[in-house]
Design an enzyme around this catalytic site. Structure first.
Site, short mmCIF file in Angstrom:
data_model
loop_
_atom_site.label_atom_id
_atom_site.label_comp_id
_atom_site.label_asym_id
_atom_site.label_seq_id
_atom_site.Cartn_x
_atom_site.Cartn_y
_atom_site.Cartn_z
N GLU A 10 3.67 -2.60 26.99
CA GLU A 10 4.80 -3.53 26.96
C GLU A 10 5.21 -4.20 25.47
O GLU A 10 6.33 -4.19 25.16
CB GLU A 10 4.86 -4.52 27.89
CG GLU A 10 4.93 -4.05 29.39
CD GLU A 10 4.65 -4.97 30.37
OE1 GLU A 10 3.34 -5.33 30.64
OE2 GLU A 10 5.38 -5.72 31.03
N ARG A 26 6.79 -14.77 33.84
CA ARG A 26 6.35 -14.18 32.86
C ARG A 26 7.44 -14.61 31.61
O ARG A 26 7.09 -14.80 30.33
CB ARG A 26 6.24 -12.49 32.87
CG ARG A 26 5.60 -12.16 31.53
CD ARG A 26 5.12 -10.73 31.85
NE ARG A 26 3.76 -10.63 32.23
CZ ARG A 26 2.63 -10.51 31.76
NH1 ARG A 26 2.56 -10.52 30.56
NH2 ARG A 26 1.56 -10.70 32.49
#
Lengths: 479, 779
Positions: B731, B329
């Protein structure tokens, strides 16, 4: 002599037998079913366990937030205890503070929320004039929230604390005062299986009980000793609590000096120390947060001998003295001589710090104080610098400079002081500031708060900063 | 007619006050939070004969092998009932999320400080904690590898490197006017959830176990415990009503403590609770990965990039945990919002003798993105342009819209967001003011930065992109909702209640979200990757739609009309002039033998990702936002204050604007903490020195500027078919705090025109003064 703890809760007198000296208030609450109050850190650094203690102040009750995780249970004696569980009845309307928190979406996970509610509750019952953004932020500086980013909590507090308090605690204030006056008398001493907790009420009683139990630990706010219990799991068998010794709470002021009893809390001391200027106040307002300042004392900040206490360097720069007492004998020494080495102070068996005397500022003196830490509030200094400088015109004629965090004790910078005599602050090149003298005075260490290199560098830069600020004030005076 | 509850006014809401999707209703536990009556695991009344547990570990070692462990003093300590070690584990000794490399109890290897070697069960928690320190442990010590850089240089790698690479003929380094190198050290981050790790295990006879946990992934805990005991999954039930914060720190990290509680409960037959002491919690559980980034970038005179090559070196700790996904990620976000024509992005996953780092809000994204933003500043300072203009010119755009991993960037609201924010934050005028201020001020410098966030939404492990729910409608019309998502404060239960309420046309307060339980919804994915509402909201909506269709058929038969004409609204079910209260129709359904219970399921569509090819569409969509932060620094001390923050963030059609704004504000401040005051310090021998809030400093209220303006972008809704056309919000806002780092960097840049300061994160006073010292030394 009483051996039962007596306190008020929910408008009723509670009598508690058999508590151990270092049982914490938080454990007591949670073990007896008051689970609204949460444990976040068990060291007084997160505020999740905040409860409010009411104490009689004349005929009024003053409410202060404390960290219940490091408050020893017997300290409740003579006080009113208010926890989040006491604010509103089940299925009934919310307390105004709770209501404001809901309205502003001020809880997410909710675990810190009871602590915030109680910190704000104390302000709701305190000074409404302080309910601006700055005042509210100071009120909740000891409460950590990891979810909201604080904005909605601050907004809720500002809204509710701007109003006059109107709740069950205001409506029964008269009864509360009367009940507190009733239970506020008589020294407390509990003994069980080698454990002892004593709460003497006069210096004479204190001297006597400390002579009987020379191994006892003296505790005022327990903001340090509390952690020995909760973090280091030290089994402290004998505790003498100073919070009810009347003379230790005295504050006297003469033309020349202010004398603070060793049991005066930071919160109580602050207004009396305004005469030493804004810088001292600014540091005081950054010692812990409200919960710590409501419990912690300047006497404790000195007596625990820490090299990183915030007030000792400032008090040393102000040429403070302390009076120590053992039995009926007292002696007075310069504060700077109290600190001998790391973990070693000039204090004998059964001797205790009775008071601190701080000379009032002389003409043309300037007190500059700086606290350097990773975070503004509720943090321990990497470096604390205090410059007490007397100017003759723009020339330094006298100075006392002390640092915390730079050595094994709070310590004067004697080489620097000598080098600064005769220094003209009105015009100087930065290269001419005798920063290097600090290397003669200090060899700091590296730890998790800062490296030795940073400590040295920032300490040097703080000399420059102090001199620049003096330059500005001299220029301001001239203009 | 079935009896109604006395407070059924909650069920039949007046039309105009309906609380459903789109409303800023309060968190469903808000009243419980403020009263202290919301129950967390440690507040559950304790069953009879409860044992309290504490973990035992070698206090002085981060690496080595245990040669002798004498637990006699532990066993003899007051109140101790059992002391268990690895040999007491009946079957599989593993609590890892994937790779089988996290022992529940180590059988002698010490790979980091705090590796658990035994567990103590005692009558009280204090007794357990005291006893745990009494072990005599002899260790054949090894030299520990602590930092990522040191491990990288030693070749201590957890798994093979992984690279995204694209090379075209027409662009690239050869044509670039400028090439520059840079490097950046960014620290890790402790989650500091206010409620520490806690689990309670209650044995149910000899062959069942119930667990009450604080975990983002109850299903994984169920599987780990079943596997540990050699049981089938069906014999273990795991319940999580709420967590006192999690932030990724209870995704994989909650399992070990639940497993230990279950082990003790299994061995002793008594209920057992493991609640970690805060210092143990901070030492023994993983954190955000700290990264070292080394890069080389080629660009033209305007700062437009032609080639980027970056090596991301992360400290993974002593096991894999989720490090692969986290590093991937970081790569997926090393472009942030910018087009890199030629690009190589490589991660190096370093194995160290430190606690295994883990998921933390953003999951590697923040680290990848911070690199990109720092590089933008470097380029801007080098070419002498405003960093915002360099950012604009490098944004994904028509013809330059394919990410380094092959996914086209579509529905890209970011350019519009940034331009709107530039105006509302008065960016240009403030830049001019700051430049004027800095020119006059010798010792105080200001800085500003406006930075974007583009965050990919979906688990990059494809199979996790599924959600499931179970809904019951009772005869009184009240609705019981279970889904696979967990509540950690993010308002998931509230939002999904609103979604379900919208389906039934009732007030959301009529929908009761129950604890997340493995016996209600099986095999649930972790509540992570910002996907809680996307996955579970859709699943719950599907379950509710199934029930609604059955109820509609009944209503149609009662009204003598077509099913399609039935509407559910304002607590009523109607068609033309006919109507019946939802509550009454529910009662009728029971009398007519119609099922009012249904599951619902959702699997995210369109995902294509083959890791070996490093090419595809790993995300359903991107979530976007931007922030503008201003800071002031004292160049004598390095002290810094954030003075103003403006945020504009796109959440699509918000299910609950108040909750979404809460996520944005909270995420930003958490990110700000990561980049400012929060510093993890390890000693040379591998001990975490900052293991309590006395030494590890998350932001307080003072650190958040009074001038803090957060707005939701006026969205036309997510173009993808997400629940209510919303966009995930958990997030992405954390990375808005990159603007704080860039603003500090900008303030420092005023000291060295044409150069880029060497500033590490977090920007503690020491880090800032260090950067200043380097600038002054270079002069």
């Amino acid at each position: 002599m009483r051996s039962t703890i007596e306190f008020l809760r929910g408008g009723k007198l509670v009598k508690l037998d058999g508590a151990m000296p270092t049982d914490t208030l938080l454990d007591y609450l949670r073990e007896t079913g008051s689970c609204g109050t949460k444990e976040g850190c068990a060291e007084g650094d997160c505020g999740a366990c905040t409860v409010v203690l009411g104490s009689l102040d004349g005929d009024k009750v003053t409410y202060r937030p404390v960290n219940s995780c490091i408050t020893f249970l017997p300290v409740l004696d003579g006080k009113e205890l208010i926890t989040v569980d006491d604010l509103s009845v089940k299925d009934g309307p919310l307390h105004p503070v709770q209501d404001a928190m809901v309205k502003h979406h001020a809880s997410q996970c909710g675990f810190c929320t009871p602590g915030f509610v109680m910190a704000i509750f104390a302000q709701y019952h305190g000074n409404n004039a302080d309910a601006d953004h700055e005042g509210v932020v100071e009120q909740i500086a000891g409460n950590l929230c990891r979810c909201t980013g604080y904005r909605p909590i601050t907004a809720a507090a500002m809204e509710v604390c701007a109003r006059a308090p109107d709740d069950v605690f205001t409506s029964r204030m008269r009864d509360t005062s009367a009940l507190l006056a009733d239970i506020s008398g008589g020294p407390l001493k509990m003994e069980k299986g080698g454990y002892m907790f004593a709460a003497p009420q006069s210096v004479a009683e204190l001297a006597e009980v400390y002579s009987q139990h020379p191994g006892a630990t003296l505790v005022a706010g327990a903001t340090d000793v509390g952690l020995w219990v909760t973090k280091k799991h030290v089994d402290i068998k004998q505790v003498i609590y100073l919070g009810r010794v009347k003379e230790l709470q005295d504050i006297t002021s003469t033309d020349d000096a202010i004398t603070l009893g060793a049991g005066v809390t930071f919160a109580d001391a602050m207004p009396h120390l305004e005469t030493y200027g804004d810088d001292f106040q600014a540091v005081l307002s950054r010692i812990g947060a409200k919960q710590v300042r409501a419990a912690g004392t300047i006497g404790g900040n000195i007596a625990n001998g820490s090299p990183i206490g915030d007030t000792p360097p400032i008090l040393i720069s102000l040429d403070a003295t302390i009076t120590l007492q053992k039995g009926e004998t007292t002696r007075t020494i310069a504060l700077e001589n109290f600190f001998i080495d790391y973990g070693s102070q000039d204090i004998g068996e059964s001797e205790f710090v009775a008071s601190i005397t701080v000379p009032k500022p002389a003409a043309n003196t300037h007190l500059k104080c700086y606290k350097i830490s990773k975070r503004h509030d509720q943090d321990i200094s990497a470096v604390l610098a205090a410059f007490n400088i007397t100017l003759s015109g723009s020339v330094i004629s006298k100075c006392r400079i002390a640092f915390g965090g730079m050595a094994a004790t709070p310590k004067r910078a004697l080489a620097l002081e000598a080098a600064l005599i005769g220094f003209d602050v009105s015009k100087f090149d930065i290269q001419d500031v005798p920063v290097s003298k600090l290397n003669q005075d200090f060899q700091p260490i590296s730890d998790m708060r800062a490296s030795a290199k940073y400590r040295s560098q920032v300490a040097g830069n703080l000399i420059i900063k102090a001199l620049l600020e003096l330059q500005a004030s001299v220029a301001g005076d001239a203009a | 007619m079935t009896s109604r509850r006395p407070n059924d006014e909650v069920v039949i809401a007046p039309k105009n006050t309906r609380k459903a999707a789109g409303d800023s209703m309060a968190h469903d536990s808000a009243r419980g939070h403020v009263r202290g009556s919301a129950v967390y695991v440690d507040d559950i009344p304790e069953p009879k004969a409860m044992l309290h547990l504490a973990p035992g570990y070698a206090r002085d070692h981060a690496a080595g092998t245990v040669t002798h462990m004498d637990l006699s003093a532990v066993r003899a300590a007051p109140g101790v009932v059992a002391v268990l070690t690895a040999s007491d584990i009946p079957f599989v000794n593993d609590c890892s999320p994937a790779l089988g490399d996290d022992a529940i109890l180590s059988d002698g290897d010490i790979t980091f400080h705090g590796q658990v070697l035994f567990v103590v069960a005692a009558e009280t928690r204090k007794q357990a904690l005291n006893a745990a320190t009494l072990a005599q442990i002899e260790v054949d010590a090894a030299a520990p590898t602590i930092s990522a850089r040191a491990g990288f240089e030693q070749g201590s790698l957890l798994m093979p490197d992984y690279t995204f690479k694209r090379k075209s003929d027409s662009t690239g380094t050869a044509n670039a006017a400028h090439q520059q190198q840079g490097s950046l050290t960014m620290g890790g981050q402790e989650h500091f959830y206010l409620e520490g790790q806690v689990s309670m295990a209650v044995p149910f006879g000899d062959d069942e176990m119930q667990l009450y946990v604080s975990s983002q992934h109850p299903a994984e805990i169920q599987h780990i415990i079943a596997q540990m005991l050699g049981w089938t999954n069906a014999r273990v039930m795991v319940d999580c009503r709420r967590m006192g914060g999690a932030f990724g720190g209870k995704e994989s990290q909650a399992a070990q403590w639940a497993a230990l509680a279950a082990l003790v409960a299994y061995k002793t037959g008594r209920p057992a609770k493991m609640r970690l002491d805060r210092d143990d919690d901070m030492r023994l559980t993983g954190k955000r990965h700290d990264f070292e980034c080394d890069w080389s970038v080629s660009h033209n005179d305007a700062g437009v990039i032609s080639n980027v090559e970056v090596d991301l070196i992360s400290r993974c700790g002593a096991s894999a945990d989720l490090s692969m996904g986290i590093n991937d990620r970081a790569m997926f976000h090393a472009d942030n919002a910018y087009f890199y024509p030629d690009v190589r992005i490589t991660t190096h996953k370093v194995w160290t003798n430190t606690v295994s780092n883990t998921a933390f809000r953003g999951f590697g994204g923040p680290q990848g993105m911070l690199f990109a933003e720092r590089m933008m500043n470097d380029i801007a300072f080098r070419v002498g342009r405003d960093p915002l203009d360099v950012r604009y010119d490098n944004l994904y755009r028509d013809g330059a819209d394919i990410t380094p991993y092959g996914m086209p960037v579509t529905d890209f609201t970011l350019p519009d967001i940034m331009q709107q924010l530039e105006a509302s934050a008065d960016y240009r005028a403030r830049v001019a003011e700051i430049e004027a201020f800095n020119a006059k001020s010798a010792f105080t410098k200001k800085g500003i930065a406006l930075t974007p966030v583009k965050f990919g939404v979906s688990f990059t492990l494809k199979h996790l992109n599924q959600g499931a729910a179970l809904i019951h409608v009772y005869a009184d019309g009240s609705v019981h909702l279970s889904h696979g998502g967990t509540e950690m404060g993010q308002g998931l239960y509230t939002k999904i209640s609103q979604i379900v309420a919208s389906v039934f046309g009732v007030d959301a307060r009529a929908v009761r979200a129950s604890a997340t339980r493995t016996d209600k919804v099986p095999n649930a994915s972790p509540t992570a990757a910002s996907s809680g509402t996307d996955l579970n909201g859709k699943a719950a909506e599907n379950a509710a739609l199934t029930i609604r269709a059955r109820m509609a058929r009944l209503a149609a038969s009662m009204f003598n009309c077509d099913n399609e004409t039935i509407i559910f609204d304002g607590g009523m079910v109607k068609s033309g002039d006919s109507e019946i209260a939802f509550t009454e129709l529910a009662g009728q359904a029971v009398l007519n033998r119609i099922s009012l219970s249904s599951t619902g399921f959702y699997a995210t569509p369109k995902l294509v990702w083959e890791r070996e090819k490093a090419w595809g569409r790993p995300f359903l969509y991107f979530a976007c936002g931007a922030a503008c932060s201003e800071v002031e620094i004292d160049i004598l001390t390095g002290e810094m204050r954030v003075t103003r923050v403006d945020i504009l963030h796109d959440v699509g059609n918000s299910v609950n604007p108040a909750i979404d704004i809460g996520q944005i504000e909270g995420g930003f401040v958490q990110g700000m903490g990561w980049l400012t005051t929060e510093e993890l310090v390890f000693s040379d021998d591998g001990k975490l020195m900052t293991h309590a809030p006395s030494t590890y400093k998350i932001p307080t209220a003072y650190d958040v500027p009074e001038d803090f303006n957060v707005a939701l972008y006026s969205s036309k809704g997510n173009l993808e078919d997400t629940v209510h056309r919303s966009r995930a919000v958990g997030e992405p806002p954390l990375m808005l705090a990159n603007s704080v780092y860039c603003a500090v960097h900008h303030a420092l840049a005023s000291l060295c025109p044409g150069q880029s300061p060497d500033l590490s994160a977090p920007t503690t006073p020491e880090a800032i003064l260090d950067a200043i010292t380097k600038i002054q030394a270079a002069k």
